[in-house]
Design an enzyme around this catalytic site. Structure first.
Site, PDB file in Angstrom:
ATOM      1  N   GLU A   5      41.110  66.245  49.041  1.00 44.21           N
ATOM      2  CA  GLU A   5      41.073  65.524  47.765  1.00 44.21           C
ATOM      3  C   GLU A   5      42.394  64.799  47.510  1.00 44.21           C
ATOM      4  O   GLU A   5      43.443  65.422  47.405  1.00 44.21           O
ATOM      5  CB  GLU A   5      40.743  66.492  46.629  1.00 44.21           C
ATOM      6  CG  GLU A   5      39.303  66.958  46.720  1.00 44.21           C
ATOM      7  CD  GLU A   5      38.982  68.097  45.770  1.00 44.21           C
ATOM      8  OE1 GLU A   5      37.792  68.324  45.542  1.00 44.21           O
ATOM      9  OE2 GLU A   5      39.916  68.741  45.280  1.00 44.21           O
ATOM     10  N   THR A  51      29.686  67.693  49.298  1.00 45.07           N
ATOM     11  CA  THR A  51      29.840  67.751  47.834  1.00 45.07           C
ATOM     12  C   THR A  51      30.832  66.662  47.411  1.00 45.07           C
ATOM     13  O   THR A  51      30.444  65.506  47.301  1.00 45.07           O
ATOM     14  CB  THR A  51      30.301  69.146  47.373  1.00 45.07           C
ATOM     15  OG1 THR A  51      31.447  69.539  48.120  1.00 45.07           O
ATOM     16  CG2 THR A  51      29.194  70.167  47.565  1.00 45.07           C
ATOM     17  N   ASN A  60      40.440  66.696  40.121  1.00 44.59           N
ATOM     18  CA  ASN A  60      40.162  68.049  39.671  1.00 44.59           C
ATOM     19  C   ASN A  60      40.273  68.230  38.170  1.00 44.59           C
ATOM     20  O   ASN A  60      39.787  69.211  37.618  1.00 44.59           O
ATOM     21  CB  ASN A  60      41.069  69.038  40.408  1.00 44.59           C
ATOM     22  CG  ASN A  60      40.600  69.228  41.830  1.00 44.59           C
ATOM     23  OD1 ASN A  60      39.530  69.768  42.055  1.00 44.59           O
ATOM     24  ND2 ASN A  60      41.377  68.728  42.785  1.00 44.59           N
ATOM     25  N   LYS A 101      31.843  70.614  56.099  1.00 45.76           N
ATOM     26  CA  LYS A 101      32.058  69.964  54.805  1.00 45.76           C
ATOM     27  C   LYS A 101      33.170  70.696  54.055  1.00 45.76           C
ATOM     28  O   LYS A 101      33.467  71.857  54.321  1.00 45.76           O
ATOM     29  CB  LYS A 101      30.781  69.962  53.968  1.00 45.76           C
ATOM     30  CG  LYS A 101      30.337  71.332  53.537  1.00 45.76           C
ATOM     31  CD  LYS A 101      29.991  71.476  52.080  1.00 45.76           C
ATOM     32  CE  LYS A 101      31.092  71.031  51.175  1.00 45.76           C
ATOM     33  NZ  LYS A 101      31.107  71.808  49.905  1.00 45.76           N
ATOM     34  N   THR A 108      33.571  74.693  48.192  1.00 47.70           N
ATOM     35  CA  THR A 108      33.356  75.382  49.448  1.00 47.70           C
ATOM     36  C   THR A 108      33.551  74.584  50.714  1.00 47.70           C
ATOM     37  O   THR A 108      33.261  73.412  50.802  1.00 47.70           O
ATOM     38  CB  THR A 108      31.925  75.966  49.461  1.00 47.70           C
ATOM     39  OG1 THR A 108      31.838  76.917  48.449  1.00 47.70           O
ATOM     40  CG2 THR A 108      31.564  76.566  50.787  1.00 47.70           C
TER      41      THR A 108
END
Lengths: 405, 405
Positions: free
Chosen positions: B276, B153, B400, B179, B190
């Site tokens: 991230e 993702t 985000n 992932k 997730t």
């Protein structure tokens, strides 16, 4: 950044309480970094302190002095937290209390020390002692605004609240100041709150008020989930209002409690509104919990979720992040088909998923506001709890990443 | 951003396991977003799923199907999490299982569904069903790299691990993919892990391995403290390696366990390294705890502290923030004068404060590295625990905050 105007109120002087300020040169800017409170004889003081096990030397010493006698002076310095300083830290804190006591003609145990600032650096005792005469000679009942500025660290603005209320024909005054911008920023640390009233309050009632009101205000705010080594909140009652002592059975206790609570909440909310990098003031309201513990678990999990906080910063009605945070809050047997989540008045989640009547436009309209309330109704019981927080912005990271460099 | 090179390994095919990929058009980029695993008859599967109470429909259905029968197919889609979708979500997940089962000639209960992506949007069932023929006709044992890419993702790169080990003269192969880039990003959500081996493993031993290894790897990493509604980790044993069944008393269990653990750790660490906005890979090692619970409380409090994470991002050896996080971790009666904190090999904290031998230069040298270990020795007992995390950068906030806009 900060949320809302945040101007200081008109402070009502509190009979029996004088304030003095000075610059000890701990802060490189030359701003005032020492504040002294002088309390009239007969004043009563109750404290609420950090639960951090690595509590700073001044916290340990304030607790000890409070247990020994009634304080006559509060000595506050910024720029140095005197935390993580081991045995030397205790010696230094005591030396400062002794120096102030000597100059003021009281005993060292009658002085409560408070420090906020860099962790792990030795307290600059000589600078602090050298600044005391100036602070003492300037003592006056109307120096609340200067005191409010004199206790700041990374705060962008001073914080204060002041009210008067009638108690059976006698006017009671309550004034307070607070500081803090991250719940902890160990380089320039800590949340402090000083609230003074001229009411006369029975000592155990005073301690109960300090505990309960602190719990419902300063202990219900979170900026980044970190708890400082130096957090402290002090309630002073000088007893000079001229009315009878407020006891557990006093008909005026409820009125006094409400007035004090308003000041506590104002001071605590002001810290959130000045949160590092904050652009939103967020109320997390959890209703219908079976117990206080689970209500707070849900509220803090939502309040601390970096994904919820970044969505708030982005004004993005990303309800999936709130739902996911509620789901991982550790509440067993949560009935996800029963609970409801609201953003302002807009229902986001119902029947285990997005509310049928919800539209992105409605959510967006609430999210664009500066003050936002997220309500989570667990539908499990009668317990309600409120927590206040702010959003998470790039500026928060910049402030905390760049601080020492 | 991501830490280290993060290239895919050479994958060893696993006898009895074929993979197929397809683009269902759920991802707007047109990249593959559907992955199918085909398992030979007789394969055994054990799963470890999210503890989030708001778990997604595919998690509920996978748990149910695993309890009913042995799976023959795993169906994974990205771009849509089928979470927060209520009753319709369950119906949609089952419809997809039925469609794949029909095309493959098995029963719906023999299909395990996995979804990751946007929360709260209806699963695009028709798109998914339409992509199945392509995925099925392309099934092959060597498509691990395409599968690794097909489940991503917000990840910046695919994640895989593959090893072979000798078990009593028989070669056992273990290959896996994972992932995840935030522990949760409910819009593109997730953590998923799929690990397959051709070893034959007794079912209860398999489930124990899945639980223990998942606990020691995927359940010991944290990027932002958020736990997804869709997290799942699956261990597949096709049984085709040609050797005897591995049981609780097998002399080869320990060797197999170590080889599996290496794959689990590689896959879990790869998620942290691709966190991230991550620029640092951080190991939090807590030693000398009295119990596992308190070791993890300390490790996670440090790992989740925004102030520690921003200091790591800034390569700032701000030991006061680590000390303060340890102090607020909720461990009662912590002996702060006994515990020690290390950054790499450098002692930061000893005797309740900064270690006498510490110098800023030493701390800075460790902090400048990409891989950093923080060791906290509580000196209370014999329990050691490890947690892996990354730093917190402005880019995390940007990713985000800007995601849906």
């Amino acid at each position: 950044m900060a949320v809302g105007p945040g101007t200081l109120p008109e402070f009502f002087p509190v009979a029996g309480v004088k304030l003095g300020v000075a610059s000890a040169g701990i802060k490189k800017t030359g701003q005032n970094d020492v504040v002294v409170f002088e309390l009239a004889p007969g004043s009563r003081v109750a404290g609420l302190f950090t639960r951090n096990q690595f509590c700073a030397a001044p916290v340990t010493l304030s607790r000890r002095h409070l247990a020994e006698t009634s304080p006559r002076y509060l000595l506050v310095n910024t720029g140095n937290a005197n935390a993580g300083t081991g045995e030397q830290g205790m010696t230094d804190a005591l030396t400062c209390c002794q120096a102030l006591a000597e100059q003021a003609g009281v005993s060292a145990a009658e002085v409560l020390p408070f420090s906020t600032g860099v962790i792990g650096e030795p307290l600059p005792v000589q600078k602090l002692v050298g600044a005391m005469p100036h602070a003492l000679t300037g003592l006056a009942p109307d120096r609340w605004p200067e005191a409010a500025s004199g206790i700041l660290t990374t705060d962008t603005r001073p914080k204060g609240a002041s009210v008067q209320v009638d108690l059976g024909g006698h006017t009671v005054t309550i004034s307070g100041i607070s500081k803090g911008a991250g719940m902890i920023c160990p380089n320039m640390a800590t949340m402090l709150g000083f609230i003074a009233t001229d009411a006369q309050i029975e000592p155990t009632v005073l301690q109960t008020l300090a505990n309960e009101l602190g719990e419902q205000s300063f202990n219900r705010i979170t900026i980044d989930g970190d708890t400082s080594t130096n957090d402290a909140c002090v309630l002073i009652a000088s007893g000079q209002y001229g009315g009878p002592e407020i006891t557990q059975n006093s008909p005026h206790l409820a009125t006094l409690r409400e007035a004090l609570k308003a000041v506590y909440l104002d001071l605590a909310h002001a810290i959130v509104r000045d949160g590092e990098g904050a652009t939103k003031f967020v109320t997390i309201q959890v209703n219908g919990a079976a117990a206080t513990g689970e209500a707070l678990d849900v509220a803090y999990t939502v309040a601390h979720s970096p994904l919820v906080k970044t969505a708030l910063f982005a004004s993005d009605a990303n309800w999936g992040r709130i739902l996911a945070a509620v789901g991982r809050a550790g509440v067993n047997d949560l009935d996800i088909s029963a609970l409801e989540i609201y953003l302002g008045d807009v229902c986001l989640v119902k029947n285990g998923g997005r509310a049928a009547e919800y539209s992105e436009e409605q959510g967006q309209a609430v999210m664009s506001q500066e003050d936002i309330t997220i309500t989570i109704d667990l539908k499990r019981g009668d317990v309600n709890e409120t927590v206040w927080t702010c959003d998470l912005s790039q500026e928060y990271v910049s402030i905390n990443a760049d601080y020492r460099s």
